[in-house]
Design a protein around this motif. Structure first.
Motif, mmCIF file in Angstrom:
data_model
loop_
_atom_site.group_PDB
_atom_site.id
_atom_site.type_symbol
_atom_site.label_atom_id
_atom_site.label_comp_id
_atom_site.label_asym_id
_atom_site.label_seq_id
_atom_site.Cartn_x
_atom_site.Cartn_y
_atom_site.Cartn_z
ATOM 1 N N SER A 1 0.681 -1.254 -0.066
ATOM 2 C CA SER A 1 -0.465 -0.152 0.243
ATOM 3 C C SER A 1 0.947 1.363 0.410
ATOM 4 C CB SER A 1 -0.888 -0.149 1.546
ATOM 5 O OG SER A 1 -0.221 -0.516 1.986
ATOM 6 N N LYS A 2 0.459 2.526 -0.742
ATOM 7 C CA LYS A 2 1.266 3.715 -0.456
ATOM 8 C C LYS A 2 0.952 4.267 0.467
ATOM 9 C CE LYS A 2 1.948 7.495 -4.306
ATOM 10 N NZ LYS A 2 1.830 8.137 -5.034
ATOM 11 N N LYS A 3 1.598 5.170 1.184
ATOM 12 C CA LYS A 3 1.485 5.389 2.201
ATOM 13 C C LYS A 3 0.301 6.779 2.300
ATOM 14 C CE LYS A 3 4.203 8.829 4.817
ATOM 15 N NZ LYS A 3 5.885 9.538 5.399
ATOM 16 N N ASP A 4 -0.194 6.424 3.540
ATOM 17 C CA ASP A 4 -1.062 7.459 3.710
ATOM 18 C C ASP A 4 -2.625 6.465 2.919
ATOM 19 O OD1 ASP A 4 -0.015 9.243 5.363
ATOM 20 O OD2 ASP A 4 0.059 10.705 4.097
ATOM 21 N N GLU A 5 -2.829 5.825 1.918
ATOM 22 C CA GLU A 5 -3.325 5.559 1.036
ATOM 23 C C GLU A 5 -4.284 3.123 1.719
ATOM 24 O OE1 GLU A 5 -2.818 6.106 -2.797
ATOM 25 O OE2 GLU A 5 -2.518 8.338 -2.580
ATOM 26 N N SER A 6 -3.557 2.999 2.932
ATOM 27 C CA SER A 6 -3.384 1.763 2.961
ATOM 28 C C SER A 6 -5.499 1.814 2.882
ATOM 29 C CB SER A 6 -3.905 2.097 4.162
ATOM 30 O OG SER A 6 -4.423 3.104 5.654
ATOM 31 N N ASP A 7 -6.398 1.929 2.216
ATOM 32 C CA ASP A 7 -7.426 1.048 2.297
ATOM 33 C C ASP A 7 -7.222 0.840 0.193
ATOM 34 O OD1 ASP A 7 -8.513 1.913 4.183
ATOM 35 O OD2 ASP A 7 -9.494 4.045 3.298
ATOM 36 N N TYR B 1 5.954 3.350 -0.093
ATOM 37 C CA TYR B 1 5.208 2.323 0.140
ATOM 38 C C TYR B 1 5.465 1.423 1.353
ATOM 39 C CZ TYR B 1 3.535 3.028 -4.480
ATOM 40 O OH TYR B 1 3.294 2.967 -5.509
ATOM 41 N N THR B 2 3.854 1.142 1.933
ATOM 42 C CA THR B 2 4.711 0.188 2.396
ATOM 43 C C THR B 2 4.543 -1.229 2.443
ATOM 44 O OG1 THR B 2 3.632 1.821 5.233
ATOM 45 C CG2 THR B 2 3.760 -0.834 4.830
ATOM 46 N N LYS C 1 9.397 -0.764 4.788
ATOM 47 C CA LYS C 1 9.478 0.630 3.805
ATOM 48 C C LYS C 1 10.412 0.988 2.849
ATOM 49 C CE LYS C 1 6.708 2.496 7.084
ATOM 50 N NZ LYS C 1 5.399 2.912 7.141
#
Length: 252
Positions: A196-202, A229-230, A248
């Motif tokens: 998932s991209k940072k601040d876009e875990s949904d 990205y995480t 990360k």
């Protein structure tokens, strides 16, 4: 005429016996290879001084054979508790089954070291530690002040994510994780990468990994956008192992 038939039958029998012998030899060879195990005897001093040159040495064997042509042999070390900031050095192949490298450590600390070894389509990564300078005294002070310091997982699990060196958008990248339990590879596990991209875990993507070598799990992924990205790695197996770790990476 009858004599020719007997000669023909005799030659045919010799050919069949030779084929059976070759098949038996191949089966025996395959069984021997299946029983053989890749082992790494990792020699390391228990302690060293700051900036002292230390030799790291690995003796690699496959069954009774000394491995003189390992596909990969490198040492990765880091200050205890700071594995994300590690240093990797390639070992010198001495062509006698031994692989060596010389390193020095800049701080008073306990350093942990992996001996990453790939040979005969197998991977193993024994880990050892070395106390540098006043590491023992420093650890004792930290214990008195803060209680128990961090230890390795009690179950002996090692999960090592091979962080890609450079990741670019629209290019396929390999995500590789090595799993070991008490220095033995964990085989036939279920490994999944949640990306998932940072601040876009949904907006999460999933990549299922395949075991490419014993204990090595690989998936491929293409990043469509640059950014941070995480990657969360989930591991489960039939023996009750259930673990997850988060990493990360930066995509350019």
């Amino acid at each position: 005429m009858r004599r020719k038939i007997w000669i023909f039958l005799f030659v045919l029998m010799l050919m069949l016996l030779a084929a059976c012998s070759d098949n038996h030899s191949d089966e025996t060879k395959e069984e021997t290879e299946e029983l053989a195990e890749l082992k790494v005897d990792f020699a390391l001093p228990e302690s060293a001084e700051v900036d002292e040159e230390v030799e790291l040495k690995a003796i690699v064997t496959y069954g009774d054979e000394k491995v003189k042509d390992a596909d990969e042999m490198e040492f990765e070390y880091w200050k205890q508790g700071n594995e994300d900031d590690s240093t990797t050095v390639e070992a010198q192949n001495n062509e006698d089954g031994t692989y060596t490298a010389k390193v020095s450590f800049e701080e008073d600390a306990v350093y942990e070291i992996y001996a990453h070894t790939t040979a005969r389509d197998l991977h193993t990564m024994p880990k050892k530690s070395i106390e540098v300078g006043n590491a023992i005294a420093d650890e004792h002070d930290a214990h008195d002040e803060h209680g128990d310091h961090e230890h390795e997982n009690a179950d002996g699990l090692h999960m090592h994510f091979m962080e890609p060196e450079e990741v670019k958008t629209d290019e396929e990248v390999d995500l590789i994780t090595h799993l070991q339990m008490d220095d033995e590879p964990i085989e036939k596990a279920d490994v999944q990468y949640d990306i998932s991209k940072k601040d876009e875990s949904d907006n999460q993507e999933t990549a299922e990994a395949e075991e490419t070598k014993a204990g090595e799990y690989k998936a491929t992924h293409t990043f469509s956008e640059a950014g941070s990205y995480t990657i969360q790695i989930h591991v489960e197996d039939d023996d009750g192992v259930k673990e997850q770790e988060e990493y990360k990476i930066e995509v350019k």
